[in-house]
Design an enzyme around this catalytic site. Structure first.
Site, PDB file in Angstrom:
ATOM      1  N   GLU A  91      -3.753   3.725   2.027  1.00 52.79           N
ATOM      2  CA  GLU A  91      -3.913   3.807   3.427  1.00 52.79           C
ATOM      3  C   GLU A  91      -4.003   5.314   3.727  1.00 52.79           C
ATOM      4  OE1 GLU A  91      -1.644   3.654   7.565  1.00 52.79           O
ATOM      5  OE2 GLU A  91      -1.094   2.179   5.981  1.00 52.79           O
ATOM      6  N   GLU A 127      -1.977  10.829 -11.367  1.00 52.90           N
ATOM      7  CA  GLU A 127      -2.110  10.875 -12.711  1.00 52.90           C
ATOM      8  C   GLU A 127      -2.820   9.706 -13.229  1.00 52.90           C
ATOM      9  OE1 GLU A 127       1.135   9.640 -16.500  1.00 52.90           O
ATOM     10  OE2 GLU A 127       1.575   9.119 -14.334  1.00 52.90           O
ATOM     11  N   HIS A 145       3.727  11.479  -7.657  1.00 46.98           N
ATOM     12  CA  HIS A 145       2.169  11.146  -7.666  1.00 46.98           C
ATOM     13  C   HIS A 145       1.978   9.796  -7.817  1.00 46.98           C
ATOM     14  CE1 HIS A 145       3.974  10.828 -11.951  1.00 46.98           C
ATOM     15  NE2 HIS A 145       3.024   9.774 -12.034  1.00 46.98           N
ATOM     16  N   HIS A 199       0.791  -1.055  -0.116  1.00 49.61           N
ATOM     17  CA  HIS A 199       0.034  -0.031  -0.048  1.00 49.61           C
ATOM     18  C   HIS A 199       0.892   1.054   0.066  1.00 49.61           C
ATOM     19  CE1 HIS A 199       0.634  -0.350   4.544  1.00 49.61           C
ATOM     20  NE2 HIS A 199       0.697   0.782   4.502  1.00 49.61           N
TER      21      HIS A 199
END
Length: 128
Positions: A57, A123, A75, A6
């Site tokens: 998260e 993005e 990003h 994550h």
């Protein structure tokens, strides 16, 4: 076997962020864990179970409504079937569009950039 699990983002308004990712991107809230003694709440969002998917998260620290994002983070990238439609949908959720949909420079892949409620850049990459 190793696997990417994550990405954690600190958020100022947990419900607003959950709504942005679930309603704007069609992700699911997978689980939430409130830790009053630690003064934080974690919410995990994504497209599938954590057993086989990478998730986001979202961490809310009690009493903190804004963070300085810094200059090192780039990003997140999320593949979507229609970048233009997703951009318009996210705009309705208050996303700031920082690059309108169009082909990547010197290429054909359609992309766009938006910011989530906390200013994290995302993005959008067209995937058929």
């Amino acid at each position: 076997m190793s696997r990417y699990l994550h990405t954690m983002l600190r958020v100022g308004d947990l419900q607003k962020s959950i709504d942005f990712y679930t309603k704007g991107f069609g992700m699911n809230e997978i689980r939430r864990n409130d830790v009053p003694d630690g003064k934080y709440t974690l919410a995990f969002v994504g497209y599938g179970s954590e057993e086989s998917n990478t998730v986001i998260e979202l961490t809310y620290n009690y009493g903190t409504d804004k963070y300085d994002l810094g200059s090192a983070f780039g990003h997140l990238a999320i593949g979507v079937p229609d970048v233009a439609a997703t951009t318009e949908q996210l705009r309705k959720f208050g996303a700031k569009v920082t690059r309108e949909p169009g082909p990547v420079k010197f290429g054909k892949t359609i992309i766009a950039f938006v910011e989530d409620p906390d200013g994290y850049k995302i993005e959008l990459v067209q995937r058929s």
